[in-house]
Scaffold this active site. Structure first.
Site, PDB file in Angstrom:
ATOM      1  N   SER A   1       1.404 -18.449  30.932  1.00  0.00           N
ATOM      2  CA  SER A   1       0.191 -19.152  30.504  1.00  0.00           C
ATOM      3  C   SER A   1      -0.995 -18.207  30.706  1.00  0.00           C
ATOM      4  CB  SER A   1       0.034 -20.464  31.282  1.00  0.00           C
ATOM      5  OG  SER A   1      -1.082 -21.198  30.817  1.00  0.00           O
ATOM      6  N   THR A   2      -1.976 -18.604  31.505  1.00  0.00           N
ATOM      7  CA  THR A   2      -3.190 -17.811  31.677  1.00  0.00           C
ATOM      8  C   THR A   2      -2.857 -16.386  32.127  1.00  0.00           C
ATOM      9  OG1 THR A   2      -4.291 -19.828  32.377  1.00  0.00           O
ATOM     10  CG2 THR A   2      -5.456 -17.759  32.769  1.00  0.00           C
TER      11      THR A   2
ATOM     12  N   HIS B   1       1.591 -20.456  26.550  1.00  0.00           N
ATOM     13  CA  HIS B   1       0.638 -21.505  26.197  1.00  0.00           C
ATOM     14  C   HIS B   1      -0.471 -20.880  25.354  1.00  0.00           C
ATOM     15  CE1 HIS B   1       1.879 -23.704  30.168  1.00  0.00           C
ATOM     16  NE2 HIS B   1       2.789 -23.826  29.209  1.00  0.00           N
TER      17      HIS B   1
ATOM     18  N   MET C   1      -1.454 -20.911  35.022  1.00  0.00           N
ATOM     19  CA  MET C   1      -1.848 -22.030  35.867  1.00  0.00           C
ATOM     20  C   MET C   1      -0.892 -23.198  35.661  1.00  0.00           C
ATOM     21  SD  MET C   1      -5.169 -23.459  33.815  1.00  0.00           S
ATOM     22  CE  MET C   1      -5.026 -24.128  32.144  1.00  0.00           C
TER      23      MET C   1
ATOM     24  N   ASP D   1       4.293 -25.677  34.750  1.00  0.00           N
ATOM     25  CA  ASP D   1       5.220 -25.695  33.629  1.00  0.00           C
ATOM     26  C   ASP D   1       6.255 -24.584  33.772  1.00  0.00           C
ATOM     27  OD1 ASP D   1       6.279 -26.569  31.200  1.00  0.00           O
ATOM     28  OD2 ASP D   1       5.050 -25.156  30.037  1.00  0.00           O
TER      29      ASP D   1
END
Length: 351
Positions: A166-167, A192, A285, A288
């Site tokens: 993600s991030t 993401h 973050m 998931d």
């Protein structure tokens, strides 16, 4: 309190962001700027912890300002971009230029997605403010030119590498893929990322990595020497059909508030031969992918989590570590090497 500075030439967008930020007790809006020149002066006065930056602005575009900022006064930046082909291309360039994350602006200021946008914005502002992205100097992978092992063809057709992030993941994924040789098992990736951005992301990776990189399409059969990126707003699941692994895309309910979801991808791999799966969780973050990785670990898959020191945001990999889901916790620079060593061991055992 996390001090936030908004930089956007649209008064309507500034008002929307102001309203969202004011709803969270951990965030403090210290100033708003209509263009980069105004932002430059406000940064000196308020020393914000994080700023939101529009891509297209008068007098100076967001990318030029971002590059100047990263050179002179690095700080966490969340880019805001429209969902267009041009906007997506610039967003990926922004991530490569030092932005922490990129978020698509809502198409309409009164549509039903504003609640989701507000949650994403608040979450990413907090993650960006606490990131270690600017407390460490990012190093290129030493292995990028050295990992030239040729994977035996039978192993290439048996194994699969599944990556979730993600991030901060767009750059981490690029580093891992650039260190993996062209002759490799198929790789499936859930990052993401908004729709449209995923297309540009896949194209950028295809231009710099040795294997072929695609935005995944429904019904594609996994092939060695290829990597597949889950499209924005679609879950990517893997199904075995006639002895081969096939991609299925769907727009089912978000999982862990995300679509695409890493857990959705990991869970789908439980239906196959999990001893042939290597699962990797990179910076991001939230949680998931952690539960799905634990199930894969319990079923015999080889699992890796990025360590805290090299992660931009140690959320998803931290959750996996807390669950006991990771067979190894490694810095980003060692992730690709660990995967290749695992494949080498499997190849030696099959001789």
């Amino acid at each position: 309190m996390i001090k936030v500075l908004i930089v956007d030439d649209s008064a309507a967008i500034r008002a929307l962001l102001r309203d969202i930020i004011s709803q969270d007790k951990e965030l403090q809006l210290v100033a708003e700027a209509g263009d980069p020149y105004e932002a430059r002066e406000l940064i000196k006065v308020h020393n914000p912890d994080v700023l939101t930056l529009d891509v297209e602005m008068p007098r100076m575009d967001g990318i030029t300002f971002l590059k100047n900022l990263m050179r002179l006064r690095p700080m966490p930046v969340i880019m805001l971009s429209t969902l267009t082909t041009k906007g997506a291309e610039i967003a990926i360039e922004a991530l490569e230029s030092g932005a922490i994350d990129c978020l698509a602006k809502p198409r309409l200021l009164n549509d039903g997605n504003l609640e989701a946008f507000a949650w994403e914005l608040i979450s990413r502002l907090k993650a960006a403010a606490s990131s270690r992205r600017f407390l460490m100097q990012r190093k290129a992978l030493a292995e990028a030119q050295a990992l030239n092992w040729q994977c035996p063809e039978p192993l290439m057709r048996q194994q699969i590498l599944a990556i979730g992030a993600s991030t901060g993941g767009t750059e981490a994924i690029r580093d891992v893929l650039m260190a993996i040789p062209e002759q490799c098992p198929p790789i499936v990736i859930t990052q993401h990322i908004p729709p449209m951005f995923s297309t540009r992301f896949a194209n950028r990776l295809d231009g710099c990595c040795r294997m072929r990189v695609h935005e995944a399409a429904d019904g594609q059969v996994l092939q060695p020497g290829n990597a597949y990126i889950a499209p924005g707003d679609y879950h990517m699941r893997l199904h075995r059909y006639a002895g081969r692994m096939m991609i299925r895309l769907d727009q089912g309910d978000p999982v862990n508030r995300h679509r695409p979801s890493v857990d959705a991808m990991f869970d789908s791999l439980l239906d196959g031969k999990t001893e042939n799966v290597t699962a990797m969780l990179l910076t991001g973050m939230g949680r998931d992918g952690a539960q799905g990785m634990r199930q894969l670990f319990d079923s015999g898959a080889y699992t890796l989590a990025q360590d805290e020191q090299s992660s931009m945001v140690w959320g998803m990999p931290a959750a996996a570590v807390q669950l006991g889901a990771a067979a190894a916790v490694l810095p980003l620079s060692q992730m690709a090497g660990a995967v290749i060593e695992h494949w080498k061991q499997l190849a030696a055992m099959s001789v």
